[in-house]
Motif scaffolding. Structure first.
Motif, short mmCIF file in Angstrom:
data_model
loop_
_atom_site.label_atom_id
_atom_site.label_comp_id
_atom_site.label_asym_id
_atom_site.label_seq_id
_atom_site.Cartn_x
_atom_site.Cartn_y
_atom_site.Cartn_z
N ILE A 1 1.10 4.29 -2.85
CA ILE A 1 0.91 5.71 -2.52
C ILE A 1 2.12 6.52 -2.97
O ILE A 1 1.98 7.61 -3.56
CB ILE A 1 0.67 5.88 -1.00
CG1 ILE A 1 -0.67 5.25 -0.62
CG2 ILE A 1 0.69 7.36 -0.62
CD1 ILE A 1 -0.94 5.22 0.87
N GLU B 1 2.13 6.75 -6.70
CA GLU B 1 1.07 7.68 -7.13
C GLU B 1 1.55 9.13 -7.02
O GLU B 1 1.42 9.92 -7.96
CB GLU B 1 -0.16 7.46 -6.26
CG GLU B 1 -1.36 8.26 -6.64
CD GLU B 1 -2.55 7.95 -5.75
OE1 GLU B 1 -3.64 8.47 -6.03
OE2 GLU B 1 -2.38 7.17 -4.77
N LEU C 1 0.82 -1.20 0.00
CA LEU C 1 0.00 0.00 0.00
C LEU C 1 0.86 1.26 0.00
O LEU C 1 0.60 2.20 -0.75
CB LEU C 1 -0.92 0.00 1.22
CG LEU C 1 -1.84 1.21 1.35
CD1 LEU C 1 -2.75 1.34 0.13
CD2 LEU C 1 -2.67 1.11 2.63
N SER D 1 -10.19 1.25 -1.18
CA SER D 1 -10.38 1.08 0.26
C SER D 1 -11.68 1.68 0.75
O SER D 1 -12.21 1.28 1.80
CB SER D 1 -9.21 1.70 1.03
OG SER D 1 -9.15 3.10 0.78
N ASN E 1 -4.51 5.46 -8.74
CA ASN E 1 -5.38 6.18 -7.80
C ASN E 1 -6.64 5.37 -7.52
O ASN E 1 -7.12 5.32 -6.38
CB ASN E 1 -5.74 7.55 -8.38
CG ASN E 1 -6.24 8.51 -7.32
OD1 ASN E 1 -5.87 8.43 -6.16
ND2 ASN E 1 -7.10 9.44 -7.72
N THR F 1 -5.80 2.54 -5.01
CA THR F 1 -5.70 3.00 -3.62
C THR F 1 -7.06 3.43 -3.07
O THR F 1 -7.34 3.23 -1.88
CB THR F 1 -4.69 4.15 -3.48
OG1 THR F 1 -5.08 5.24 -4.34
CG2 THR F 1 -3.29 3.71 -3.87
#
Length: 240
Positions: free
Chosen positions: A69, A72, A65, A108, A102, A105
């Motif tokens: 991020i 990104e 994760l 979630s 994007n 992520t």
């Protein structure tokens, strides 16, 4: 080229004609690219959210994760910095890749909120965004002064969000969400007017101008996503 320094009044009559013809083409590209990114992000998020193996791989492993991020953030900063050196095709591919990451992520949110509330908040966001974008586009009021105030407010939100990671205050989180809605509502109008003025000054619909349109689409895309997330934090129904 420094796009913000272009002056429509300094163009020749032929250049002004090319510019007037280029304006609707470029504005259409801005909103088509923005809509494309939203569709790709939505589909990516939904696909990951409905694929248990991917969900487990991404959110059960903090390293994966965090890597997404970082990738990104690095991708959007690199795209902004290198846009003049990239071809339009390369820039578009990077833009699409960013939209996909994007979406991954953002999947979630399906773990936190009900699908019904996500859908309803999305339509609320779309209506709010559309109204403010139209205001920024059609108003005769100069919104330039909004820029600095909104940037300072956004910086304050970022700092408060970082602090709240350690404090964990639900009250502060709600305050940040309301402030975020106000800021991104304002940024939507401000950016919409700024993009319109930039496209009006574009001398033609060349590749360099289309790359400007692509980056403008990215700006509006980010305004929409952030507005959506802050509204979802306020209006979304959490899963039991």
């Amino acid at each position: 080229m420094d796009y913000e320094e272009m002056n429509y009044g300094s163009l020749s009559r032929e250049q002004q004609l090319n510019s007037s013809l280029a304006f609707p083409i470029l504005m259409r590209k801005v909103y088509v690219w923005m809509a494309l990114a939203l569709i790709i992000t939505g589909l990516s998020a939904f696909y990951v959210a409905t694929t248990p193996a991917l969900l487990s791989m991404i959110f059960a492993n903090s390293a994966v994760l965090m890597g997404l991020i970082i990738a990104e953030l690095a991708l959007v900063f690199w795209l902004s910095a290198a846009i003049n050196r990239l071809s339009l095709v390369s820039a578009t591919l990077m833009y699409i890749l960013y939209s996909i990451i994007n979406g991954v992520t953002l999947s979630s949110i399906f773990l936190v909120y009900t699908a019904e509330s996500i859908g309803s908040v999305f339509f609320i966001t779309a209506a709010t965004f559309g109204a403010m974008a139209a205001y920024g586009y059609f108003t005769n009021k100069d919104l330039t002064s909004w820029g600095r105030m909104l940037f300072m407010a956004l910086l304050g939100i970022i700092i408060a969000s970082i602090v709240n990671i350690f404090v964990g205050s639900s009250g502060l989180h709600l305050l940040i969400s309301y402030a975020g809605v106000i800021v991104f509502v304002g940024l939507t109008a401000y950016d919409s007017q700024k993009i319109k003025l930039l496209m009006l000054q574009a001398p033609d619909a060349s590749e360099s101008m289309q790359k400007l349109a692509l980056m403008s689409a990215l700006t509006l895309y980010l305004d929409f996503i952030n507005l959506f997330l802050h509204l979802l934090s306020i209006l979304g129904d959490r899963r039991n």
